[in-house]
Design a protein around this motif. Structure first.
Motif, PDB file in Angstrom:
ATOM      1  N   TYR A 115       0.843  -1.207   0.000  1.00 21.57           N
ATOM      2  CA  TYR A 115       0.000   0.000   0.000  1.00 21.57           C
ATOM      3  C   TYR A 115       0.871   1.247   0.000  1.00 21.57           C
ATOM      4  N   PRO A 116       1.489   1.561  -1.142  1.00 25.05           N
ATOM      5  CA  PRO A 116       2.423   2.688  -1.142  1.00 25.05           C
ATOM      6  C   PRO A 116       1.697   4.020  -1.063  1.00 25.05           C
ATOM      7  N   SER A 117       2.286   4.878  -0.265  1.00 23.07           N
ATOM      8  CA  SER A 117       1.786   6.246  -0.214  1.00 23.07           C
ATOM      9  C   SER A 117       3.007   7.148  -0.273  1.00 23.07           C
ATOM     10  N   ASP A 118       2.801   8.419  -0.194  1.00 25.25           N
ATOM     11  CA  ASP A 118       3.926   9.345  -0.331  1.00 25.25           C
ATOM     12  C   ASP A 118       4.982   9.120   0.742  1.00 25.25           C
ATOM     13  N   GLY A 119       6.179   8.697   0.316  1.00 22.74           N
ATOM     14  CA  GLY A 119       7.262   8.523   1.289  1.00 22.74           C
ATOM     15  C   GLY A 119       7.180   7.250   2.104  1.00 22.74           C
ATOM     16  N   SER A 120       6.140   6.447   1.925  1.00 24.59           N
ATOM     17  CA  SER A 120       6.006   5.250   2.768  1.00 24.59           C
ATOM     18  C   SER A 120       7.060   4.217   2.412  1.00 24.59           C
ATOM     19  N   SER A 121       7.344   4.052   1.123  1.00 23.50           N
ATOM     20  CA  SER A 121       8.304   3.019   0.724  1.00 23.50           C
ATOM     21  C   SER A 121       9.677   3.293   1.298  1.00 23.50           C
ATOM     22  N   ALA A 122      10.083   4.555   1.310  1.00 25.00           N
ATOM     23  CA  ALA A 122      11.405   4.888   1.848  1.00 25.00           C
ATOM     24  C   ALA A 122      11.477   4.529   3.318  1.00 25.00           C
ATOM     25  N   GLN A 123      10.434   4.900   4.061  1.00 21.70           N
ATOM     26  CA  GLN A 123      10.403   4.618   5.497  1.00 21.70           C
ATOM     27  C   GLN A 123      10.401   3.113   5.734  1.00 21.70           C
ATOM     28  N   LEU A 124       9.588   2.384   4.927  1.00 25.66           N
ATOM     29  CA  LEU A 124       9.514   0.935   5.096  1.00 25.66           C
ATOM     30  C   LEU A 124      10.855   0.284   4.767  1.00 25.66           C
ATOM     31  N   LEU A 125      11.560   0.855   3.768  1.00 28.75           N
ATOM     32  CA  LEU A 125      12.863   0.293   3.426  1.00 28.75           C
ATOM     33  C   LEU A 125      13.839   0.472   4.587  1.00 28.75           C
ATOM     34  N   THR A 126      13.739   1.609   5.268  1.00 27.75           N
ATOM     35  CA  THR A 126      14.596   1.824   6.442  1.00 27.75           C
ATOM     36  C   THR A 126      14.262   0.776   7.516  1.00 27.75           C
ATOM     37  N   TRP A 127      12.974   0.564   7.751  1.00 25.18           N
ATOM     38  CA  TRP A 127      12.543  -0.469   8.702  1.00 25.18           C
ATOM     39  C   TRP A 127      13.111  -1.823   8.287  1.00 25.18           C
ATOM     40  N   HIS A 128      12.970  -2.120   7.009  1.00 28.47           N
ATOM     41  CA  HIS A 128      13.407  -3.417   6.489  1.00 28.47           C
ATOM     42  C   HIS A 128      14.902  -3.613   6.741  1.00 28.47           C
ATOM     43  N   GLU A 129      15.672  -2.574   6.462  1.00 29.99           N
ATOM     44  CA  GLU A 129      17.126  -2.678   6.640  1.00 29.99           C
ATOM     45  C   GLU A 129      17.480  -2.957   8.088  1.00 29.99           C
TER      46      GLU A 129
END
Lengths: 150, 356
Positions: A115-129
């Motif tokens: 469920y991508p929203s503005d800036g969500s993917s970047a934040q989730l990628l940080t979480w993922h890392e």
């Protein structure tokens, strides 16, 4: 003619259901759990206790329920919690989780990507890392193999 | 230093050493079984057994009686006996309608068990009267393909792992060939096909490898959720589960009563100790640890291509095995005090490791 030969309903019968070798998923007692209460989560977030909101969400995750709507709703709630974290808070939060919680968090991270929203993917990628550096490849593998989906 | 030998580019599917590790029976992902001589570190192909019509999935060489049992996707198993340098097969009527997946001789070598996609384990014994091998099937409550099995040293208990995410221990006591079994700490009822215990690692994941310890009191298995599970029969079948951070393991083997070696998609065998809980000890492959600083990243590779026009990309791994390790086997010392271990992988190599 006595027999109705015009009906082709037989073509729509799912023959695989009647196969003797059909694998039956183990009947897990269906949990009536509905996941975390959204107003509770919102209240905790408003108090600025991001980590507590995350813990509450992880501890009340509806793993055993078959209700897809409940699961979808909870994914949105958890996604909201994850996106409220500031980047520097994530590391501390991840280090304080135990292994089952980490595996569960990784499942939500992957669901969050849907469920991508503005800036969500970047934040989730940080979480993922961050979760990957603690949980490793095994954590990701378990997202794929665990029968209890979120 | 691990001793590595290559058999070509095809993956090695299964293998088994003879009694003194001078010969190796293996299959390279086809319907043939090669018997290779191993002398002075050199290999020479002695025989090729071609009776199977489809991919060979399991080989076991009985050390005492010097017989080989093989099973394949063609739903058959053969028992091979050597007569003056040639191996002659005897077909075993398993009565399964799906591929056989794994085979193991029992410790006394009077029986062998075959796992199959038919959701059963066929335990075969020799019927002297009719001069053929007959099979009895263990079916309930296995709900999917049996992927791996191992015998308990008492010759009548058998453990099997399956793609229904469970590991089970059964009694495979056949009264025509076995002595009346003594009760063990796995259970007292010993009728054929009696389920002694059913275990799961909760999260699920196909069970890839299973192994009893030398005493038979511990059972370990590895599953696709990257977990290692151990059941302790000395403490009421207590189950210990460790969900590791590595890629899933394909095989597990006990090297003494308190240690196991696991290996799989990570291409590196690892040692874990078991004493009430499982603890990671270390990797057997030193070559892997040398890689530590400066992980080769995609970014670094593209930078190299850009600045130095370096077009060849490093694809070799830093470990001895270049691809998934598929099967582990004791090379010297037995399961009680293993001093050397052998592993084969989908990179076509067989590697012999020293256990300190």
């Amino acid at each position: 003619m006595a027999k109705n030969t015009g009906s082709s309903a037989f073509r729509r019968v799912d023959v695989d259901q009647f196969s003797e070798e059909k694998y039956e998923e183990e009947a897990v007692a269906e949990d009536e759990a509905n996941g975390p209460n959204e107003t509770d989560i919102q209240r905790i977030l408003n108090e600025g206790r991001n980590f507590d909101a995350l813990l509450h969400a992880l501890n009340t995750a509806p793993l055993s329920t078959k209700n897809q709507l409940v699961k979808e709703r909870v994914v949105q709630t958890v996604l909201k919690v994850l996106l409220t974290f500031k980047s520097n808070e994530i590391d501390v939060a991840v280090k304080s989780l135990d292994q089952p919680q980490l595996d569960l968090l990784m499942k939500y991270i992957y669901r969050g990507f849907e469920y991508p929203s503005d800036g969500s993917s970047a934040q989730l990628l940080t979480w993922h890392e961050k979760v990957f550096s603690v949980g490793g490849l095994g954590c990701i593998i378990r997202v794929l193999t665990d029968r209890k989906r979120v | 230093m691990p001793d590595a030998h290559s058999f070509g580019v095809d993956p090695i599917t299964c293998y088994s050493w003879n009694k003194d590790q001078t010969q190796l029976a293996l299959s390279v992902n086809n319907n043939e079984v090669q018997i290779q001589n191993f002398a002075n570190g050199k290999w020479s192909l002695k025989n090729t057994l071609t009776d199977h019509t489809q991919r060979v999935t399991g080989i076991d060489w009985a050390s005492k009686s010097n017989r080989i049992v093989t099973c394949a996707a063609d739903r058959n198993a053969y028992v091979w006996v050597q007569e003056s340098g040639k191996w002659s097969p005897t077909l075993v009527v398993l009565g399964i309608t799906r591929a056989a997946t794994c085979v193991k001789w029992s410790p006394m070598e009077n029986k062998f068990a075959v796992g199959s996609g038919n959701r059963c384990v066929a335990v075969c014994s020799y019927d002297k009267e009719n001069n053929w091998w007959t099979s009895k099937k263990i079916k309930k409550p296995i709900r999917s393909t049996v992927t791996c099995l191992d015998w308990h040293p008492n010759n009548y208990l058998i453990a099997c792992g399956s793609t229904d995410f469970k590991a089970r221990v059964y009694s495979a006591y056949i009264k025509e060939v076995d002595e009346k079994p003594a009760p063990s700490n796995w259970g007292t009822t010993n009728n054929f096909a009696n389920l002694m215990g059913e275990f799961s690692s909760e999260a699920g994941g196909w069970v890839h490898g299973i192994s009893f310890s030398a005493s038979g009191n511990h059972l370990a298995w590895v599953a696709h959720d990257s977990s290692i599970c151990v059941v302790d029969a000395n403490h009421g079948l207590k189950l210990t589960i460790v969900k590791t951070e590595y890629l899933p393991f394909m095989d597990v083997i006990w090297i003494n009563e308190s240690s196991i070696i696991v290996a799989g998609y990570g291409c590196v065998p690892m040692r874990f100790n078991y004493k009430d809980s499982l603890t990671f000890v270390g990797k057997l492959d030193d070559a892997d640890s040398k890689q530590q600083p400066g992980k080769v990243s995609a970014m670094a590779q593209f930078k190299a291509m850009d600045s130095r026009a370096a077009t060849d990309v490093e694809t070799t791994l830093n470990s001895t095995h270049q691809n998934t390790i598929v099967q582990l086997s004791v090379f010297a010392g037995g399961k009680e005090r293993c001093t050397k271990l052998s592993s084969v992988g989908t990179d076509g190599q067989i590697v012999i490791w020293d256990i300190k």
